[in-house]
Design an enzyme around this catalytic site. Structure first.
Site, mmCIF file in Angstrom:
data_model
loop_
_atom_site.group_PDB
_atom_site.id
_atom_site.type_symbol
_atom_site.label_atom_id
_atom_site.label_comp_id
_atom_site.label_asym_id
_atom_site.label_seq_id
_atom_site.Cartn_x
_atom_site.Cartn_y
_atom_site.Cartn_z
ATOM 1 N N TYR A 51 0.857 -1.194 0.000
ATOM 2 C CA TYR A 51 0.000 0.000 0.000
ATOM 3 C C TYR A 51 0.879 1.224 0.000
ATOM 4 O O TYR A 51 1.844 1.306 0.765
ATOM 5 C CB TYR A 51 -0.897 0.019 1.248
ATOM 6 N N GLU A 53 -0.499 4.810 -0.650
ATOM 7 C CA GLU A 53 -1.287 6.005 -1.003
ATOM 8 C C GLU A 53 -0.441 7.253 -0.801
ATOM 9 O O GLU A 53 0.258 7.385 0.201
ATOM 10 C CB GLU A 53 -2.552 6.071 -0.149
ATOM 11 N N ASP A 197 -5.638 13.148 -25.905
ATOM 12 C CA ASP A 197 -5.652 11.749 -25.460
ATOM 13 C C ASP A 197 -4.858 10.978 -26.513
ATOM 14 O O ASP A 197 -5.356 10.720 -27.618
ATOM 15 C CB ASP A 197 -7.099 11.258 -25.375
ATOM 16 N N THR A 223 -2.759 5.766 -22.368
ATOM 17 C CA THR A 223 -2.601 4.467 -21.731
ATOM 18 C C THR A 223 -1.144 4.055 -21.934
ATOM 19 O O THR A 223 -0.396 4.715 -22.665
ATOM 20 C CB THR A 223 -3.516 3.397 -22.353
ATOM 21 N N LYS A 226 -0.697 0.151 -25.292
ATOM 22 C CA LYS A 226 -0.997 -0.003 -26.727
ATOM 23 C C LYS A 226 0.334 0.064 -27.476
ATOM 24 O O LYS A 226 1.156 -0.834 -27.318
ATOM 25 C CB LYS A 226 -2.011 1.067 -27.150
ATOM 26 N N ARG A 232 -0.915 -2.768 -18.592
ATOM 27 C CA ARG A 232 -2.152 -1.993 -18.716
ATOM 28 C C ARG A 232 -2.135 -0.857 -17.707
ATOM 29 O O ARG A 232 -1.850 -1.079 -16.529
ATOM 30 C CB ARG A 232 -3.380 -2.863 -18.423
#
Ligand code: DSN
Length: 429
Positions: A51, A53, A197, A223, A226, A232
């Site tokens: 974790y 954050e 984008d 992203t 691709k 991902r």
């Protein structure tokens, strides 16, 4: 020994079937690729346990020394790759990146312009079924029916009429270079922010084979899986950071000086909690790979393959939206072939060729049926396929589409596809 085969034979068998599918079929979905084994090793590694954050040096949890190192490396490499002054590598996906960017730059109810989904846009660019279309007043622009390229006369006209606070350029099925400079002119003419984008062409942008949005756009999202060939995930970038022009309040930290701080706080705690540290570390691996000279040769080959494929289709009387491609994407309008996108996708699937049905501009069919298919070359290029294989693939696609109901022909193509794939293994181990 595989831990999975011992502990969960059901999922081990499912995984085996997916590996076999990826190895033995032709992956032509333009948004997919095959990551390196190094990327997968990091994505499947122990950082999934952590974790973290917050951001490096400012976490809400202890024990973050090494994930901090990984995230810092991801950020430094990404800045170098795109020449960006600011980056955020935490968005879980492209949609999350777009959500954080929109929530930073505009307020609910504000007017935003984006490319119509049927004209190559994306769900998060204002589709009524997506948060974007529900929270903001999206007005779509389209491509011209003659050229298949963005119709800038109409973009100007709409912008003058609706006075958007922000314009999004880029999309999911636009085969041509995104016209950042022209969009900047439109945005300036109405005092709008400009967001790019670049989820699809980001690998080509990183290697200079597609124009860069950095000096034209206020914020850029992408992203990582691709053409960039990473795990991902999503990213947000700015060519240059600038002062918070609205005096906006950031979640948690309150009033902040710069847009970069707003973006960071909108990603976390605004819309996400704990970052996926294994994925962030795997992004760092992929960015390192993309900085290597071999990655530029790879992306050049993606474009060469797409253009050879487009030429092959044109020779066989296929209609291509915009008449061809500058990138890795080809959008085929099947209306002169008497077959829907849905049927083409299913038929090609039987022949071992994976594509997706796709709306084409001015499509009269629904998104579940469509009049077109989208094909792309990033994944087959990663396998090492080139000009000779492209000729075979175009021939097989045409043969399958012309023999919809002939199971023998489809079976024969599938077997040919299989044999071809055997010569281009993806994960030999
Ligand atoms: N689903 C992606 C694509 O196929 O382009 C976009 O999110």
């Amino acid at each position: 020994m595989s831990y999975l085969s011992q502990g969960d034979p059901d999922l081990y068998a499912i995984l085996g079937r997916e590996i076999h599918r990826e190895e033995s079929t032709l992956e032509l979905i333009a948004s997919e690729n095959f990551t390196s084994q190094a990327v997968m090793e990091m994505a499947g590694g122990v950082m999934t346990n952590k974790y973290a954050e917050g951001y490096p040096g400012k976490r809400y949890y202890g024990g973050c020394d090494f994930v901090d190192e990984a995230e810092d490396l991801a950020r430094d490499r990404l800045k170098e790759l795109f020449g960006a002054e600011y980056v955020n590598v935490q968005p879980h996906s492209g949609s999350q990146a777009n959500m954080a960017a929109l929530m930073t730059f505009v307020n609910p109810g504000d007017t935003v312009m984006g490319l119509d989904l049927a004209h190559g846009g994306h769900l998060t660019h204002g589709s009524p079924v997506n948060f974007s279309g529900q929270l903001y007043n999206f007005v779509s622009y389209q491509v011209s029916q003659n050229t298949g390229r963005v119709d800038f006369d109409s973009v100007y006209k709409i912008a003058k009429e609706v006075k958007p606070k922000l314009i999004i350029c880029g999309g999911s099925a636009y085969p041509r270079f995104i016209e950042f400079e022209q969009f900047r002119e439109v945005a300036d003419s109405v005092g709008a922010f400009l967001m790019a984008d670049i989820a699809h062409p980001s690998g080509l942008v990183a290697t200079g084979l597609h124009p860069s949005p950095m000096k034209y756009c206020d914020v850029i999202t992408s992203t990582t899986h691709k053409t960039l060939r990473g795990p991902r995930g999503g990213i947000i970038m700015m060519g240059k950071d600038f002062e918070n022009p609205w005096g906006k309040i950031a979640p948690k930290s309150g009033r902040v000086k710069n847009v970069s701080e707003l973006l960071d706080s909108m990603v976390m705690p605004g819309i996400q909690g704990g970052p996926l540290m294994h994925i962030i570390a795997a992004k760092a691996v992929a960015f390192g790979e993309a900085l290597m000279p071999e990655f530029k040769s790879y992306t050049q080959e993606i474009i060469n393959n797409a253009q050879a494929m487009a030429d092959g289709f044109l020779k066989l009387d296929y209609k291509l939206v915009s008449g061809g491609t500058d990138t890795h994407v080809i959008l085929i309008d099947l209306s002169n072939k008497n077959i829907t996108g849905k049927l083409a996708e299913n038929t090609l699937g039987k022949a071992g060729i994976t594509v997706n049905k796709n709306m084409v501009p001015f499509d009269k069919r629904s998104p579940f049926v469509t009049s077109g298919i989208r094909v792309g070359t990033p994944a087959i290029t990663t396998r090492g396929m080139g000009h000779v294989e492209i000729q075979k693939i175009v021939h097989w696609i045409d043969e399958a589409i012309s023999n919809l109901n002939n199971e023998d022909v489809l079976k024969r193509i599938k077997s040919n596809v299989n044999n071809l794939c055997l010569n281009f293994p993806i994960y030999s181990h």
